[in-house]
Design an enzyme around this catalytic site. Structure first.
Site, short mmCIF file in Angstrom:
data_model
loop_
_atom_site.label_atom_id
_atom_site.label_comp_id
_atom_site.label_asym_id
_atom_site.label_seq_id
_atom_site.Cartn_x
_atom_site.Cartn_y
_atom_site.Cartn_z
N HIS A 34 0.81 -1.21 0.00
CA HIS A 34 0.00 0.00 0.00
C HIS A 34 0.85 1.27 0.00
O HIS A 34 0.51 2.25 -0.66
CB HIS A 34 -0.92 0.00 1.22
CG HIS A 34 -1.89 1.13 1.26
ND1 HIS A 34 -2.99 1.21 0.44
CD2 HIS A 34 -1.92 2.26 2.03
CE1 HIS A 34 -3.67 2.31 0.70
NE2 HIS A 34 -3.03 2.96 1.66
N SER A 94 -7.61 5.42 -2.80
CA SER A 94 -8.57 4.34 -2.63
C SER A 94 -8.80 4.08 -1.15
O SER A 94 -7.90 4.26 -0.33
CB SER A 94 -8.04 3.06 -3.30
OG SER A 94 -6.81 2.67 -2.70
N HIS A 95 -10.00 3.67 -0.82
CA HIS A 95 -10.32 3.20 0.52
C HIS A 95 -11.19 1.96 0.37
O HIS A 95 -12.34 1.92 0.82
CB HIS A 95 -11.01 4.29 1.34
CG HIS A 95 -10.26 4.64 2.58
ND1 HIS A 95 -10.85 4.92 3.78
CD2 HIS A 95 -8.92 4.72 2.81
CE1 HIS A 95 -9.93 5.17 4.70
NE2 HIS A 95 -8.75 5.07 4.13
N ASN A 96 -10.60 0.94 -0.25
CA ASN A 96 -11.36 -0.23 -0.67
C ASN A 96 -11.63 -1.20 0.47
O ASN A 96 -12.78 -1.51 0.78
CB ASN A 96 -10.61 -0.94 -1.80
CG ASN A 96 -10.36 -0.03 -2.99
OD1 ASN A 96 -11.10 0.93 -3.20
ND2 ASN A 96 -9.33 -0.32 -3.76
N HIS A 97 -10.57 -1.71 1.09
CA HIS A 97 -10.75 -2.67 2.18
C HIS A 97 -11.56 -2.07 3.34
O HIS A 97 -12.49 -2.71 3.84
CB HIS A 97 -9.40 -3.17 2.69
CG HIS A 97 -8.76 -4.18 1.80
ND1 HIS A 97 -9.05 -4.28 0.45
CD2 HIS A 97 -7.83 -5.14 2.06
CE1 HIS A 97 -8.32 -5.27 -0.07
NE2 HIS A 97 -7.58 -5.80 0.88
N ARG A 116 -7.29 16.20 2.93
CA ARG A 116 -6.08 16.64 3.64
C ARG A 116 -4.85 16.59 2.74
O ARG A 116 -3.92 17.40 2.89
CB ARG A 116 -5.87 15.79 4.90
CG ARG A 116 -6.92 16.04 5.97
CD ARG A 116 -6.52 15.43 7.30
NE ARG A 116 -6.32 14.00 7.21
CZ ARG A 116 -7.28 13.09 7.23
NH1 ARG A 116 -8.55 13.45 7.32
NH2 ARG A 116 -6.99 11.80 7.15
N ASP A 269 -0.06 15.16 5.24
CA ASP A 269 -1.26 14.60 5.85
C ASP A 269 -0.91 13.30 6.56
O ASP A 269 -0.11 12.51 6.07
CB ASP A 269 -2.30 14.36 4.75
CG ASP A 269 -3.26 13.23 5.08
OD1 ASP A 269 -3.35 12.28 4.27
OD2 ASP A 269 -3.92 13.30 6.12
N GLU A 313 -3.89 5.49 12.72
CA GLU A 313 -4.32 6.30 11.58
C GLU A 313 -5.55 7.13 11.95
O GLU A 313 -6.46 7.31 11.14
CB GLU A 313 -4.57 5.41 10.36
CG GLU A 313 -3.29 4.74 9.88
CD GLU A 313 -3.47 3.88 8.64
OE1 GLU A 313 -4.56 3.93 8.02
OE2 GLU A 313 -2.53 3.14 8.30
N ASP A 505 -4.54 8.83 -11.58
CA ASP A 505 -5.16 7.53 -11.72
C ASP A 505 -5.18 6.77 -10.40
O ASP A 505 -4.37 7.02 -9.52
CB ASP A 505 -4.45 6.67 -12.78
CG ASP A 505 -2.98 6.46 -12.47
OD1 ASP A 505 -2.63 6.18 -11.31
OD2 ASP A 505 -2.15 6.56 -13.39
N GLY A 542 -1.21 9.68 -8.58
CA GLY A 542 -2.16 8.59 -8.51
C GLY A 542 -1.99 7.74 -7.27
O GLY A 542 -1.31 8.11 -6.30
#
Length: 734
Positions: A34, A94-97, A116, A269, A313, A505, A542
């Site tokens: 990640h 992305s904030h998929n999981h 942020r 951030d 986080e 992207d 991206g």
């Protein structure tokens, strides 16, 4: 959490000793897929990120590009006068999981994070675009995720006063066990306000501003770098952050004052890997180290360990580099907005060092921590193209199946929940090919009202925004499908009369350790890069999200592109019929139906359609046509083909009478094409002469009826019937 043996050996060799527990988790998270892009970075050099308009490219929290300035006659003028240049920032994440485990908080904190990222560049956020991907709409769990994600985006974005103006929603069985939530943000600033994430000078202080640090989101970066387990919704809940949009709004306003008063030397951030990630990356980019006292971090919970403070986080936090003499004013501004403020240490020469309770818990070379992760060398297998096997289909059945499909149906149920007009900049609203923002002021004034007092320098620029991808396309043909995604987004801009400026992207894939999955991912990277290069669109930043794999299998390779374009003025032709002109189809069919909604609904297979070789010329001509006075409406042709485009253009007051030669013509999804309603068809043909074919479709009418004649079959739908077909989402969700 654990550091793989191979990575541990590298760390031990570099440090000359075993890492401490805090160092171990820092390396695990910062060297995760990640954060470190270990499987994707070797591929990303395919993208071209350069251009005269590019100020800050990939590698910072957000990219920065110059915005053209136009005079009253619509001519571009030199913006390097004494008033300075105007910049826009672009970022996507992305904030998929997290959105699978907790759809509301997962999506909401995705919005907060990308906002942020915008703040850390010195910009004021002016627009959001979200591209969402879910499993089959007929499944209750998919609808549950959709409702939670949309509510999270709406509540957070509306509360912080940033309009959500663009995006997409797709349904595909491949997302059943792993939805995707990709969020982009656009910001605005003057050149003198620009801040980066590169530390400037040893001795400057590191200041943490925002919410207190808690135990939420621990290990979020490593969690995002693993396949989703069957029990992820319960077992991984602690890895999902909890957002507070009201604190974020205060942070936005505080950041504005800090930047206005030139109190910030650099900023980052606190996102993936928390304080440890933000502070180590900030100093590493500047070639420095840091001395940090973790006991100084303002904390929400008692007895937090060094590991927890470094890796949490918790949301709504920023790390600033500040000169010592400016600390009193920074503290004063934080107190004004009721935000926590801690001077946690300083930029230093040498290593990245953290202490807790008087003991050193981290002492590592910052560049090795931030950039030292080894890249993966993975095998890939190219997917095969399908053969042609087209179904026999009746016109009425096929039209209603495609137009009524959840993926092509109206998304009004989604965007009506978003405040898309806050800030008074939205000139073209959601539901069109692209949103258009009116950039009236030459800087970060927070509303049109603030800049209407005559003191601001006018830019005269309309900023068009498009975002999305089509999983049917990239499932059928990853490389060509990704090229089509880039062309489709650029066509959306051209349909509003805009010229592409830049793009970011979000590259989503499954487990890259599976050769067939990595082959598809490699295909979307190369395809997106090649078409963006052909269109002269620099990809300036991206995000990569891999390991989107679950017990249901891998997701389709999904290359979300968020593109912006500019035009003189803010007016744009609507996507709805006016009822007064001739209807033309601009652009050439690719001659195949592979990846189409028609095949998804009716069965069968086909190769992916061929794309135009002169796509850039086609879009330049289309943008010119869109800006002509005689042009009454323009709407792109893509997902669902002409069937969906014509249905979307019908209103209660205006319809169309259209004649086509075949079902292929009706359902072909080749991007780079558009329906144009005009009172001067000859002028359109002249503009496209030698560039692309222009085909007469029929005429717009004033009776609100769509009449389609295709290869001898005729169907007719009034506006109410079309609206009923397109209302699939609202009927199920209201």
């Amino acid at each position: 959490m654990s550091l793989p043996d191979a990575d541990r050996e590298l760390v031990v060799a570099e440090l000359g000793r075993d890492p401490t527990p805090a160092e171990t988790v820092l390396f695990e998270n910062l060297w995760s897929e990640h954060c470190a892009y270990r499987s994707s970075r070797p591929l990303l050099s395919a993208f071209s990120s350069e251009g005269d308009q590019v100020v800050v490219g990939p590698g910072d929290d957000a990219a920065v590009v110059r915005l053209p300035t136009y005079d009253a006659d619509g001519n571009e003028v030199d913006s390097t006068d004494s008033a300075g240049e105007t910049y826009v920032t672009l970022g996507i994440e992305s904030h998929n999981h997290p959105s699978y485990v907790d759809p509301y908080d997962g999506a909401a904190t995705g919005v907060g994070g990308i906002v942020r990222d915008t703040l850390s560049m010195g910009a004021y956020p002016i627009a959001l675009a979200d591209s969402l991907y879910f499993g089959g709409f007929d499944r209750e769990h998919s609808r549950y995720l959709l409702e939670g994600v949309v509510e999270g985006i709406a509540d957070y974005g509306n509360a912080i006063g940033v309009p959500t103006v663009a995006g997409s929603v797709e349904f595909h069985d491949g997302y059943e066990g792993n939805p995707l939530v990709n969020v982009a943000c656009v910001g605005l600033l003057d050149e003198e306000r620009l801040v980066t994430a590169e530390a400037q000078s040893a001795g400057n202080k590191l200041v943490l501003v925002g919410n207190a640090t808690g135990r939420d989101g621990l290990g979020g970066a490593s969690f995002a770098s693993e396949d989703l387990a069957e029990d992820a919704e319960t077992e991984d809940r602690p890895a999902v952050q909890v957002g507070d949009p009201y604190s974020e709004k205060l942070l936005i306003e505080a950041n504005e004052e800090l930047v206005d008063e030139s109190l910030v030397e650099s900023a980052r951030d606190l996102g993936a890997a928390g304080l440890g990630g933000a502070s180590s990356e900030l100093v590493a980019k500047g070639g420095f180290g840091a001395d940090i006292d973790l006991d100084r971090v303002h904390q929400r919970e008692p007895n937090m360990s060094a590991l927890e403070i470094l890796l949490a986080e918790s949301q709504e936090r920023m790390c600033y580099e500040v000169r010592a003499e400016n600390l009193p004013r920074v503290t004063e501004i934080a107190e004004k907005y009721d935000l926590g403020c801690s001077v946690i240490g300083e930029v230093a020469e040498g290593n990245y060092v953290c202490t807790k309770d008087g003991e050193t818990v981290v002492d590592v070379p910052p560049e090795f921590l931030a950039e030292g992760a080894p890249m993966n060398d993975l095998d890939s297998v190219e997917p095969e193209q399908p053969d042609r096997d087209l179904p026999d289909a009746e016109l009425e059945e096929a039209f209603e199946a495609v137009v009524g499909s959840p993926s092509t149906a109206s998304k009004r149920w989604v965007y009506r929940q978003y405040d898309h007009e806050v800030g008074l900049r939205t000139a073209v609203r959601p539901g069109d090919d692209a949103a258009v923002m009116a950039i009236r002021e030459a800087g970060a004034a927070r509303s049109a009202a603030e800049s209407s007092n005559g003191d601001s320098r006018e830019t005269g620029a309309g900023l068009a925004i498009s975002s999305g991808a089509n999983p049917n396309w990239t499932t059928c043909a990853p490389y060509d499908g990704a090229r089509a995604v880039a062309l489709e987004n650029a066509t959306n801009l051209a349909a509003k009369g805009a010229t592409p400026l830049a793009a970011v992207d979000c590259l989503n894939g499954g487990n890259p350790e599976k050769p067939e999955v990595y082959g598809g991912f490699r295909g979307i990277v190369d395809g997106l890069a090649d078409m963006c290069r052909d269109l002269s669109v620099p990809v300036v930043g991206g995000n990569v999200s891999l390991y989107n794999d679950s017990v249901s299998g891998p997701i389709p390779p999904t290359p979300t592109l968020a593109a912006v374009g500019t035009k003189a003025g803010y007016d744009a032709p609507p996507a709805a019929f006016a009822g007064e002109g001739e209807l033309l189809l601009v652009g050439e069919s690719g001659g195949a139906l592979g990846g189409s909604e028609f095949l998804a609904r009716m069965g069968g297979s086909d190769a992916f359609p061929a794309l135009p070789e002169n796509a850039s010329e086609v879009l330049t001509a289309l943008a010119e046509v869109a800006d002509r006075e005689e042009t009454l409406a323009v709407h792109d042709v893509s997902h669902g083909g002409l069937a969906v485009s014509l249905a979307e253009m019908v209103t209660a007051e205006a319809g169309a009478d259209v004649t086509l030669g075949s079902l292929l013509t009706l359902f072909d999804e080749t991007p780079g094409r558009a329906v144009v309603e005009t009172t001067d068809a000859e002028a359109v043909r002249e503009a496209l002469d030698g560039v692309a074919p222009v085909t007469t479709l029929g005429a717009a009418t004033t009776d609100g009826t769509l009449s389609l004649s295709v290869a001898g079959e005729t169907v007719e739908y009034d506006a109410a019937a079309v609206s009923e077909l397109r209302g699939a989402l609202a009927r199920e969700l209201d």
